[in-house]
Design an enzyme around this catalytic site. Structure first.
Site, PDB file in Angstrom:
ATOM      1  N   ASP A 155     -44.622 -17.243   7.881  1.00  0.00           N
ATOM      2  CA  ASP A 155     -44.444 -15.932   8.473  1.00  0.00           C
ATOM      3  C   ASP A 155     -44.649 -16.106   9.979  1.00  0.00           C
ATOM      4  OD1 ASP A 155     -44.537 -13.401   9.444  1.00  0.00           O
ATOM      5  OD2 ASP A 155     -46.240 -12.729   8.227  1.00  0.00           O
ATOM      6  N   TYR A 160     -31.558  -7.402  21.810  1.00  0.00           N
ATOM      7  CA  TYR A 160     -31.319  -8.793  21.426  1.00  0.00           C
ATOM      8  C   TYR A 160     -30.953  -9.622  22.653  1.00  0.00           C
ATOM      9  CZ  TYR A 160     -29.085 -12.772  19.065  1.00  0.00           C
ATOM     10  OH  TYR A 160     -28.730 -14.033  18.654  1.00  0.00           O
ATOM     11  N   SER A 166     -28.557 -17.842  22.902  1.00  0.00           N
ATOM     12  CA  SER A 166     -27.384 -17.066  22.504  1.00  0.00           C
ATOM     13  C   SER A 166     -26.487 -16.914  23.711  1.00  0.00           C
ATOM     14  CB  SER A 166     -27.850 -15.682  22.029  1.00  0.00           C
ATOM     15  OG  SER A 166     -26.766 -14.767  22.032  1.00  0.00           O
ATOM     16  N   ILE A 196     -26.942 -20.497  11.357  1.00  0.00           N
ATOM     17  CA  ILE A 196     -26.932 -21.665  12.230  1.00  0.00           C
ATOM     18  C   ILE A 196     -28.065 -22.618  11.861  1.00  0.00           C
ATOM     19  CG2 ILE A 196     -27.349 -22.400  14.620  1.00  0.00           C
ATOM     20  CD1 ILE A 196     -25.781 -19.927  15.529  1.00  0.00           C
TER      21      ILE A 196
END
Lengths: 252, 252
Positions: free
Chosen positions: B58, B149, B136, B18
Protein backbone atom coordinates in the site's frame (compact mmCIF):
# COMPACT_ATOMS: atom_id res chain seq x y z
CA UNK A 1 -6.63 50.27 -10.79
CA UNK A 2 -8.48 52.57 -8.39
CA UNK A 3 -11.42 50.82 -6.74
CA UNK A 4 -10.43 47.36 -7.98
CA UNK A 5 -10.28 44.65 -5.34
CA UNK A 6 -7.67 42.00 -4.56
CA UNK A 7 -6.89 39.17 -2.20
CA UNK A 8 -3.23 38.37 -1.49
CA UNK A 9 -2.08 35.34 0.49
CA UNK A 10 1.02 35.59 2.64
CA UNK A 11 0.90 39.38 2.74
CA UNK A 12 2.59 40.02 6.07
CA UNK A 13 6.22 39.73 4.97
CA UNK A 14 8.60 39.53 2.04
CA UNK A 15 7.28 39.77 -1.49
CA UNK A 16 3.66 39.48 -0.32
CA UNK A 17 3.98 42.51 1.90
CA UNK A 18 5.49 44.51 -0.96
CA UNK A 19 2.57 43.48 -3.17
CA UNK A 20 0.03 44.57 -0.55
CA UNK A 21 1.79 47.91 -0.13
CA UNK A 22 2.18 48.50 -3.84
CA UNK A 23 -1.37 47.57 -4.86
CA UNK A 24 -2.81 49.62 -2.00
CA UNK A 25 -0.66 52.52 -3.14
CA UNK A 26 -2.17 52.14 -6.61
CA UNK A 27 -5.64 52.63 -5.15
CA UNK A 28 -6.79 49.04 -4.99
CA UNK A 29 -8.92 47.76 -2.15
CA UNK A 30 -7.14 44.80 -0.56
CA UNK A 31 -7.52 41.90 1.80
CA UNK A 32 -4.49 39.78 2.69
CA UNK A 33 -3.77 36.68 4.71
CA UNK A 34 -0.83 35.72 6.90
CA UNK A 35 0.04 33.73 9.98
CA UNK A 36 1.48 36.45 12.18
CA UNK A 37 -1.12 38.71 13.82
CA UNK A 38 1.46 41.30 14.90
CA UNK A 39 2.89 41.76 11.44
CA UNK A 40 -0.55 41.54 9.83
CA UNK A 41 -1.95 44.29 12.01
CA UNK A 42 1.06 46.45 11.25
CA UNK A 43 0.73 46.04 7.46
CA UNK A 44 -3.02 46.66 7.70
CA UNK A 45 -2.48 49.87 9.66
CA UNK A 46 0.13 51.11 7.18
CA UNK A 47 -1.88 50.33 4.04
CA UNK A 48 -5.56 50.34 4.97
CA UNK A 49 -5.82 46.77 3.68
CA UNK A 50 -7.85 44.18 5.59
CA UNK A 51 -5.78 41.57 7.42
CA UNK A 52 -7.20 38.04 7.69
CA UNK A 53 -5.27 35.74 9.96
CA UNK A 54 -4.92 32.38 8.22
CA UNK A 55 -2.29 29.66 8.15
CA UNK A 56 -2.03 28.05 4.72
CA UNK A 57 -1.88 24.60 6.32
CA UNK A 58 -5.33 25.13 7.86
CA UNK A 59 -7.78 24.36 5.05
CA UNK A 60 -10.87 25.30 7.01
CA UNK A 61 -9.40 28.66 7.93
CA UNK A 62 -8.29 29.27 4.33
CA UNK A 63 -11.84 28.67 3.13
CA UNK A 64 -13.18 31.10 5.74
CA UNK A 65 -10.62 33.71 4.74
CA UNK A 66 -11.98 33.72 1.18
CA UNK A 67 -15.51 34.39 2.43
CA UNK A 68 -14.21 37.07 4.78
CA UNK A 69 -12.18 38.68 1.99
CA UNK A 70 -15.25 38.83 -0.26
CA UNK A 71 -17.25 40.40 2.54
CA UNK A 72 -14.52 42.99 3.17
CA UNK A 73 -14.21 43.74 -0.55
CA UNK A 74 -17.90 44.26 -1.22
CA UNK A 75 -18.45 40.87 -2.80
CA UNK A 76 -16.23 41.49 -5.82
CA UNK A 77 -12.78 40.06 -6.56
CA UNK A 78 -10.79 41.49 -9.46
CA UNK A 79 -7.41 40.00 -8.55
CA UNK A 80 -6.15 37.05 -6.57
CA UNK A 81 -2.45 36.82 -5.81
CA UNK A 82 -1.27 33.43 -4.58
CA UNK A 83 1.91 34.30 -2.74
CA UNK A 84 2.12 32.37 0.56
CA UNK A 85 4.99 29.92 0.53
CA UNK A 86 7.52 28.01 2.58
CA UNK A 87 11.12 27.14 1.85
CA UNK A 88 13.22 24.26 3.16
CA UNK A 89 16.87 23.64 2.41
CA UNK A 90 18.01 20.02 2.64
CA UNK A 91 18.68 17.16 0.24
CA UNK A 92 15.66 14.94 -0.39
CA UNK A 93 17.60 12.16 1.27
CA UNK A 94 17.47 14.12 4.54
CA UNK A 95 14.00 15.58 4.14
CA UNK A 96 11.46 14.21 6.62
CA UNK A 97 8.15 13.02 5.21
CA UNK A 98 6.26 15.62 7.25
CA UNK A 99 8.34 18.43 5.73
CA UNK A 100 7.84 17.10 2.21
CA UNK A 101 4.10 16.95 2.78
CA UNK A 102 3.92 20.40 4.39
CA UNK A 103 5.74 22.15 1.54
CA UNK A 104 3.41 20.52 -0.97
CA UNK A 105 0.44 21.54 1.17
CA UNK A 106 1.43 25.20 1.47
CA UNK A 107 3.17 25.90 -1.84
CA UNK A 108 0.96 23.78 -4.08
CA UNK A 109 -2.27 22.56 -2.49
CA UNK A 110 -3.19 25.78 -0.70
CA UNK A 111 -2.50 27.70 -3.92
CA UNK A 112 -4.73 25.25 -5.80
CA UNK A 113 -7.53 25.50 -3.26
CA UNK A 114 -7.51 29.31 -3.14
CA UNK A 115 -7.29 29.50 -6.94
CA UNK A 116 -10.17 27.07 -7.40
CA UNK A 117 -12.36 29.12 -5.06
CA UNK A 118 -11.36 32.47 -6.58
CA UNK A 119 -11.91 31.18 -10.12
CA UNK A 120 -15.44 30.26 -9.11
CA UNK A 121 -16.07 33.84 -7.98
CA UNK A 122 -14.43 35.34 -11.08
CA UNK A 123 -16.31 33.08 -13.47
CA UNK A 124 -19.56 34.34 -12.00
CA UNK A 125 -18.29 37.91 -12.52
CA UNK A 126 -17.23 37.08 -16.07
CA UNK A 127 -13.80 38.59 -15.42
CA UNK A 128 -10.85 38.53 -13.09
CA UNK A 129 -7.14 37.92 -12.87
CA UNK A 130 -5.09 35.42 -10.91
CA UNK A 131 -1.34 35.74 -10.40
CA UNK A 132 0.72 32.94 -8.90
CA UNK A 133 4.00 33.92 -7.29
CA UNK A 134 6.11 30.94 -8.28
CA UNK A 135 9.92 30.95 -8.47
CA UNK A 136 12.90 30.64 -10.74
CA UNK A 137 13.21 27.22 -9.14
CA UNK A 138 10.17 26.09 -11.12
CA UNK A 139 11.94 26.77 -14.41
CA UNK A 140 15.52 25.65 -13.85
CA UNK A 141 15.35 23.81 -10.54
CA UNK A 142 17.48 24.72 -7.53
CA UNK A 143 18.90 21.57 -6.03
CA UNK A 144 19.75 23.13 -2.65
CA UNK A 145 16.05 23.50 -2.04
CA UNK A 146 14.64 20.40 -3.76
CA UNK A 147 11.26 20.13 -2.02
CA UNK A 148 10.65 23.81 -2.65
CA UNK A 149 11.63 23.26 -6.29
CA UNK A 150 9.26 20.29 -6.65
CA UNK A 151 6.34 22.17 -5.11
CA UNK A 152 6.94 25.32 -7.18
CA UNK A 153 7.37 23.31 -10.37
CA UNK A 154 3.97 21.77 -9.74
CA UNK A 155 2.57 25.23 -9.04
CA UNK A 156 3.77 26.55 -12.39
CA UNK A 157 2.03 23.66 -14.19
CA UNK A 158 -1.08 24.36 -12.12
CA UNK A 159 -1.01 28.01 -13.18
CA UNK A 160 -0.77 27.06 -16.86
CA UNK A 161 -3.55 24.48 -16.72
CA UNK A 162 -5.82 26.88 -14.86
CA UNK A 163 -5.13 29.58 -17.46
CA UNK A 164 -6.38 27.30 -20.24
CA UNK A 165 -9.44 26.43 -18.23
CA UNK A 166 -10.26 30.00 -17.14
CA UNK A 167 -9.70 31.80 -20.45
CA UNK A 168 -13.16 31.22 -21.97
CA UNK A 169 -14.66 32.76 -18.83
CA UNK A 170 -12.80 36.05 -19.08
CA UNK A 171 -10.40 35.12 -16.31
CA UNK A 172 -6.65 35.39 -16.86
CA UNK A 173 -4.07 33.36 -14.94
CA UNK A 174 -0.36 34.09 -14.98
CA UNK A 175 2.79 33.11 -13.14
CA UNK A 176 5.54 35.38 -11.87
CA UNK A 177 8.87 33.72 -11.14
CA UNK A 178 11.09 35.82 -8.92
CA UNK A 179 14.75 35.03 -8.58
CA UNK A 180 16.63 35.76 -5.34
CA UNK A 181 14.62 38.57 -3.76
CA UNK A 182 15.27 40.58 -0.61
CA UNK A 183 13.36 40.16 1.56
CA UNK A 184 12.21 36.88 0.07
CA UNK A 185 10.65 33.75 1.53
CA UNK A 186 10.86 34.14 5.28
CA UNK A 187 8.80 31.17 6.29
CA UNK A 188 9.96 27.66 6.96
CA UNK A 189 8.59 24.63 8.71
CA UNK A 190 8.01 24.88 12.45
CA UNK A 191 10.96 23.36 14.25
CA UNK A 192 13.41 24.10 11.44
CA UNK A 193 14.22 27.76 12.10
CA UNK A 194 17.60 27.64 10.43
CA UNK A 195 16.13 26.86 7.07
CA UNK A 196 14.59 30.27 6.41
CA UNK A 197 15.99 31.82 3.25
CA UNK A 198 19.06 33.94 3.89
CA UNK A 199 19.76 36.32 1.02
CA UNK A 200 23.40 36.59 2.06
CA UNK A 201 23.93 33.03 0.81
CA UNK A 202 22.86 34.02 -2.70
CA UNK A 203 25.04 35.85 -5.17
CA UNK A 204 23.45 38.81 -6.97
CA UNK A 205 21.90 38.35 -10.40
CA UNK A 206 23.92 39.25 -13.54
CA UNK A 207 22.16 42.60 -13.27
CA UNK A 208 24.34 43.24 -10.22
CA UNK A 209 21.72 43.12 -7.49
CA UNK A 210 19.07 41.01 -5.80
CA UNK A 211 15.43 41.51 -6.67
CA UNK A 212 13.17 43.63 -4.48
CA UNK A 213 9.55 43.14 -3.52
CA UNK A 214 8.71 46.19 -5.61
CA UNK A 215 10.13 44.54 -8.74
CA UNK A 216 7.62 41.73 -8.29
CA UNK A 217 4.72 43.96 -7.21
CA UNK A 218 5.09 46.12 -10.35
CA UNK A 219 4.72 43.00 -12.50
CA UNK A 220 1.67 41.87 -10.56
CA UNK A 221 0.07 45.27 -11.02
CA UNK A 222 0.72 45.17 -14.76
CA UNK A 223 -0.60 41.61 -15.09
CA UNK A 224 -3.78 42.69 -13.29
CA UNK A 225 -4.27 45.72 -15.51
CA UNK A 226 -6.07 46.12 -18.83
CA UNK A 227 -2.68 46.50 -20.52
CA UNK A 228 -2.21 42.75 -20.07
CA UNK A 229 -5.64 41.84 -21.43
CA UNK A 230 -4.32 39.13 -23.77
CA UNK A 231 -1.68 37.86 -21.37
CA UNK A 232 -2.73 34.54 -19.87
CA UNK A 233 -0.86 31.35 -19.15
CA UNK A 234 2.32 33.41 -19.23
CA UNK A 235 5.41 32.85 -17.13
CA UNK A 236 7.22 36.06 -16.31
CA UNK A 237 10.71 35.62 -14.89
CA UNK A 238 11.84 38.56 -12.81
CA UNK A 239 15.38 37.74 -11.84
CA UNK A 240 17.83 40.14 -13.47
CA UNK A 241 18.78 37.40 -15.95
CA UNK A 242 19.79 35.05 -13.12
CA UNK A 243 18.28 31.99 -14.81
CA UNK A 244 18.67 33.10 -18.42
CA UNK A 245 21.90 31.24 -19.04
CA UNK A 246 23.86 28.79 -16.96
CA UNK A 247 26.52 30.36 -14.79
CA UNK A 248 29.45 28.56 -13.29
CA UNK A 249 28.99 30.38 -9.97
CA UNK A 250 26.51 28.48 -7.84
CA UNK A 251 24.82 29.39 -4.60
CA UNK A 252 27.31 29.47 -1.71
CA UNK B 1 18.50 -13.12 -22.53
CA UNK B 2 19.65 -9.62 -23.04
CA UNK B 3 21.37 -6.57 -21.80
CA UNK B 4 20.18 -6.53 -18.19
CA UNK B 5 21.48 -9.90 -16.97
CA UNK B 6 22.42 -9.65 -13.31
CA UNK B 7 20.54 -6.42 -12.61
CA UNK B 8 18.20 -6.49 -9.62
CA UNK B 9 15.25 -4.16 -10.16
CA UNK B 10 12.21 -3.11 -8.16
CA UNK B 11 9.21 -1.88 -10.19
CA UNK B 12 6.29 -0.14 -8.47
CA UNK B 13 2.85 -0.42 -10.02
CA UNK B 14 3.87 -3.48 -11.99
CA UNK B 15 0.59 -5.34 -12.14
CA UNK B 16 -1.01 -3.45 -15.02
CA UNK B 17 -0.52 -1.11 -17.95
CA UNK B 18 2.93 0.31 -18.57
CA UNK B 19 4.23 -1.17 -15.31
CA UNK B 20 3.46 -4.74 -16.28
CA UNK B 21 4.98 -4.10 -19.70
CA UNK B 22 8.13 -2.97 -17.90
CA UNK B 23 8.21 -6.09 -15.70
CA UNK B 24 7.86 -8.34 -18.76
CA UNK B 25 10.52 -6.47 -20.73
CA UNK B 26 13.07 -6.35 -17.91
CA UNK B 27 12.62 -10.07 -17.30
CA UNK B 28 13.04 -10.76 -21.02
CA UNK B 29 16.30 -8.79 -20.90
CA UNK B 30 17.53 -10.96 -18.07
CA UNK B 31 17.01 -8.76 -15.01
CA UNK B 32 15.84 -10.08 -11.65
CA UNK B 33 12.63 -8.23 -10.88
CA UNK B 34 10.43 -7.60 -7.89
CA UNK B 35 7.27 -5.60 -8.44
CA UNK B 36 4.46 -4.07 -6.42
CA UNK B 37 0.82 -3.59 -7.24
CA UNK B 38 -2.62 -3.41 -5.73
CA UNK B 39 -4.11 -6.53 -7.28
CA UNK B 40 -2.88 -9.79 -5.75
CA UNK B 41 -4.56 -11.74 -8.54
CA UNK B 42 -2.80 -9.85 -11.33
CA UNK B 43 0.40 -9.83 -9.29
CA UNK B 44 0.53 -13.57 -8.90
CA UNK B 45 -0.43 -14.16 -12.53
CA UNK B 46 2.33 -11.88 -13.80
CA UNK B 47 4.78 -13.32 -11.27
CA UNK B 48 4.11 -16.85 -12.52
CA UNK B 49 4.31 -15.82 -16.16
CA UNK B 50 7.59 -13.93 -15.85
CA UNK B 51 9.41 -15.32 -12.82
CA UNK B 52 9.33 -11.89 -11.18
CA UNK B 53 8.55 -11.61 -7.46
CA UNK B 54 5.28 -9.93 -6.54
CA UNK B 55 5.34 -7.84 -3.36
CA UNK B 56 2.03 -6.52 -2.14
CA UNK B 57 2.16 -2.92 -0.98
CA UNK B 58 0.00 0.00 0.00
CA UNK B 59 1.94 2.98 -1.30
CA UNK B 60 -0.06 5.45 0.76
CA UNK B 61 1.52 4.20 4.00
CA UNK B 62 5.18 5.07 4.64
CA UNK B 63 5.72 2.24 7.14
CA UNK B 64 4.27 -0.24 4.64
CA UNK B 65 6.58 1.19 1.99
CA UNK B 66 9.67 0.56 4.13
CA UNK B 67 8.57 -3.02 4.76
CA UNK B 68 7.82 -3.55 1.07
CA UNK B 69 11.24 -2.28 0.03
CA UNK B 70 13.05 -4.47 2.56
CA UNK B 71 11.06 -7.51 1.45
CA UNK B 72 11.80 -6.79 -2.21
CA UNK B 73 15.50 -6.15 -1.63
CA UNK B 74 15.78 -9.33 0.44
CA UNK B 75 14.18 -11.36 -2.31
CA UNK B 76 16.45 -9.79 -4.96
CA UNK B 77 19.61 -9.99 -2.83
CA UNK B 78 20.30 -6.27 -3.34
CA UNK B 79 19.08 -3.48 -5.56
CA UNK B 80 20.53 -2.07 -8.80
CA UNK B 81 17.45 -0.41 -10.23
CA UNK B 82 14.23 1.24 -9.14
CA UNK B 83 11.40 1.98 -11.55
CA UNK B 84 8.69 4.26 -10.16
CA UNK B 85 5.73 3.37 -12.31
CA UNK B 86 2.86 3.36 -9.81
CA UNK B 87 0.51 6.24 -10.33
CA UNK B 88 -3.09 7.26 -10.48
CA UNK B 89 -4.96 9.03 -13.27
CA UNK B 90 -7.86 11.42 -12.92
CA UNK B 91 -9.71 12.96 -15.84
CA UNK B 92 -11.00 16.30 -14.65
CA UNK B 93 -10.38 19.98 -14.92
CA UNK B 94 -8.84 21.66 -11.91
CA UNK B 95 -12.04 23.55 -11.12
CA UNK B 96 -13.89 20.23 -11.02
CA UNK B 97 -11.31 18.45 -8.86
CA UNK B 98 -12.32 17.86 -5.25
CA UNK B 99 -9.97 18.02 -2.28
CA UNK B 100 -10.22 14.26 -1.92
CA UNK B 101 -9.29 13.62 -5.56
CA UNK B 102 -6.45 16.16 -5.46
CA UNK B 103 -5.05 14.63 -2.25
CA UNK B 104 -5.07 11.11 -3.70
CA UNK B 105 -3.28 12.27 -6.85
CA UNK B 106 -0.60 14.18 -4.92
CA UNK B 107 -0.18 11.33 -2.41
CA UNK B 108 0.24 8.60 -5.01
CA UNK B 109 2.04 10.49 -7.78
CA UNK B 110 4.26 12.89 -5.81
CA UNK B 111 4.59 11.72 -2.19
CA UNK B 112 4.73 7.93 -2.68
CA UNK B 113 7.61 8.08 -5.24
CA UNK B 114 9.56 10.17 -2.73
CA UNK B 115 8.88 7.69 0.08
CA UNK B 116 9.77 4.65 -2.03
CA UNK B 117 12.94 6.35 -3.23
CA UNK B 118 13.93 7.31 0.31
CA UNK B 119 13.54 3.69 1.40
CA UNK B 120 15.64 2.47 -1.56
CA UNK B 121 18.43 5.04 -1.54
CA UNK B 122 20.91 3.29 0.74
CA UNK B 123 20.62 0.11 -1.31
CA UNK B 124 21.12 2.04 -4.54
CA UNK B 125 24.09 3.93 -3.09
CA UNK B 126 25.66 0.59 -2.23
CA UNK B 127 25.29 -0.69 -5.79
CA UNK B 128 25.66 2.56 -7.75
CA UNK B 129 22.27 1.83 -9.22
CA UNK B 130 19.77 3.72 -11.34
CA UNK B 131 16.30 5.14 -10.84
CA UNK B 132 13.77 5.63 -13.62
CA UNK B 133 10.58 7.52 -12.95
CA UNK B 134 7.57 7.08 -15.20
CA UNK B 135 6.32 10.63 -15.52
CA UNK B 136 4.06 11.52 -18.44
CA UNK B 137 3.79 13.61 -21.55
CA UNK B 138 1.58 15.82 -19.42
CA UNK B 139 4.63 16.66 -17.32
CA UNK B 140 6.16 18.28 -20.41
CA UNK B 141 3.00 19.99 -21.54
CA UNK B 142 -0.05 19.82 -19.32
CA UNK B 143 -3.55 18.88 -20.41
CA UNK B 144 -6.56 20.79 -19.26
CA UNK B 145 -8.71 17.67 -18.97
CA UNK B 146 -6.02 16.02 -16.83
CA UNK B 147 -5.50 19.03 -14.57
CA UNK B 148 -4.30 17.67 -11.24
CA UNK B 149 -2.65 14.70 -12.96
CA UNK B 150 -0.57 17.03 -15.13
CA UNK B 151 0.46 19.04 -12.06
CA UNK B 152 1.46 15.89 -10.19
CA UNK B 153 3.51 14.52 -13.08
CA UNK B 154 5.29 17.85 -13.56
CA UNK B 155 6.21 17.75 -9.85
CA UNK B 156 7.41 14.15 -10.24
CA UNK B 157 9.62 15.21 -13.13
CA UNK B 158 11.10 17.92 -10.94
CA UNK B 159 11.72 15.35 -8.18
CA UNK B 160 13.54 13.20 -10.73
CA UNK B 161 15.90 16.02 -11.62
CA UNK B 162 16.50 17.09 -8.02
CA UNK B 163 17.35 13.48 -7.15
CA UNK B 164 19.65 13.24 -10.13
CA UNK B 165 21.73 16.12 -8.84
CA UNK B 166 21.95 15.00 -5.24
CA UNK B 167 22.54 11.33 -6.05
CA UNK B 168 25.22 11.85 -8.68
CA UNK B 169 28.13 11.72 -6.23
CA UNK B 170 26.93 8.29 -5.12
CA UNK B 171 27.14 7.10 -8.71
CA UNK B 172 23.36 6.79 -8.83
CA UNK B 173 21.66 7.95 -12.03
CA UNK B 174 18.08 9.23 -12.05
CA UNK B 175 16.10 9.71 -15.25
CA UNK B 176 12.52 10.16 -16.36
CA UNK B 177 10.49 8.55 -19.11
CA UNK B 178 7.49 10.55 -20.30
CA UNK B 179 5.08 8.27 -22.15
CA UNK B 180 2.40 9.78 -24.32
CA UNK B 181 -1.11 8.36 -24.53
CA UNK B 182 -0.62 4.62 -24.19
CA UNK B 183 -2.95 1.86 -25.33
CA UNK B 184 -3.79 -0.25 -22.26
CA UNK B 185 -2.02 2.39 -20.17
CA UNK B 186 -3.24 3.83 -16.88
CA UNK B 187 -5.86 1.68 -15.23
CA UNK B 188 -5.76 3.17 -11.74
CA UNK B 189 -8.36 5.90 -11.56
CA UNK B 190 -9.01 8.07 -8.54
CA UNK B 191 -12.75 7.66 -8.81
CA UNK B 192 -12.56 3.90 -9.15
CA UNK B 193 -13.85 1.68 -11.90
CA UNK B 194 -12.30 1.13 -15.29
CA UNK B 195 -11.17 3.66 -17.84
CA UNK B 196 -14.04 5.83 -19.02
CA UNK B 197 -14.80 6.37 -22.67
CA UNK B 198 -13.77 9.85 -23.75
CA UNK B 199 -14.10 9.26 -27.45
CA UNK B 200 -11.26 8.52 -29.84
CA UNK B 201 -7.85 9.71 -28.63
CA UNK B 202 -5.92 12.39 -30.47
CA UNK B 203 -3.24 10.52 -32.40
CA UNK B 204 0.35 11.66 -32.20
CA UNK B 205 2.12 12.52 -35.49
CA UNK B 206 3.51 8.96 -35.46
CA UNK B 207 -0.01 7.74 -36.19
CA UNK B 208 -0.54 5.35 -33.32
CA UNK B 209 -0.76 5.31 -29.56
CA UNK B 210 2.23 4.22 -27.49
CA UNK B 211 2.32 0.68 -26.18
CA UNK B 212 3.66 -0.38 -22.78
CA UNK B 213 6.59 -1.95 -24.68
CA UNK B 214 7.60 1.47 -26.04
CA UNK B 215 8.05 2.85 -22.53
CA UNK B 216 9.59 -0.40 -21.30
CA UNK B 217 12.42 -0.36 -23.81
CA UNK B 218 13.23 3.23 -22.82
CA UNK B 219 13.31 2.12 -19.19
CA UNK B 220 15.63 -0.79 -20.03
CA UNK B 221 18.02 1.60 -21.76
CA UNK B 222 18.05 3.97 -18.79
CA UNK B 223 18.74 1.08 -16.38
CA UNK B 224 21.52 -0.36 -18.53
CA UNK B 225 25.19 0.65 -18.73
CA UNK B 226 24.44 1.95 -22.25
CA UNK B 227 23.09 5.09 -20.57
CA UNK B 228 26.05 5.47 -18.18
CA UNK B 229 26.25 9.25 -18.54
CA UNK B 230 22.51 9.91 -18.72
CA UNK B 231 21.25 11.43 -15.51
CA UNK B 232 18.56 14.05 -15.00
CA UNK B 233 17.45 13.24 -18.53
CA UNK B 234 13.87 13.42 -19.68
CA UNK B 235 12.96 11.00 -22.43
CA UNK B 236 9.65 11.59 -24.17
CA UNK B 237 8.20 8.40 -25.65
CA UNK B 238 5.21 9.92 -27.39
CA UNK B 239 5.53 9.65 -31.18
CA UNK B 240 6.29 13.39 -31.44
CA UNK B 241 3.01 14.26 -29.73
CA UNK B 242 4.56 17.16 -27.83
CA UNK B 243 7.30 18.14 -30.25
CA UNK B 244 5.33 21.13 -31.49
CA UNK B 245 2.13 23.04 -31.03
CA UNK B 246 -0.17 21.66 -33.69
CA UNK B 247 -2.53 24.48 -34.55
CA UNK B 248 -6.20 23.83 -34.07
CA UNK B 249 -7.61 24.50 -37.52
CA UNK B 250 -11.24 25.31 -37.87
CA UNK B 251 -11.17 25.05 -41.69
CA UNK B 252 -9.16 23.33 -44.38
Amino acid sequence: MGGRTALVTGGTSGIGRAIVEHLSGAGMQLAFTGRDVGRGTEVAAATGATFLQADATDRGRCDESIDEALAALGGRLDLFVSNAGLVFAAPLEETPEAVYRELLEVNLTAAFRYSRACLRVMRAQGRGSIVHIVSDAAIRGIHHIPVYTISKTGLLAMSEVLAAEAAPHGVRVNAVCPGATVPGVQSTIAGYDHHAEDASTWGPAPSGRHGSGTDIAEAVLWLASGAAEHVSGATLRIDGAASAAMRAIARA
Amino acid sequence: MGSLVGLRVLVTGGTSGIGSGIVEHLRAEGASVAFTGRSHRRGSTLGQATGAAFVAADLSDSAAIRDMVEEAVDSLGGLDGLVLSAGVLHRARLSETSDDEWDKIIDLNVVAPFLVTRACLRHLHASGGAIVTIASGTALWPEMELGAYSVSKRALLSMTQMLAVESAHHGVRVNAVCPGDTAAGMSALVNGGGPRDHGPPVMPPAGRLATPADAASAVAFLLSPDSAFCSGAVLAVDGAMRAALRAHRVRG
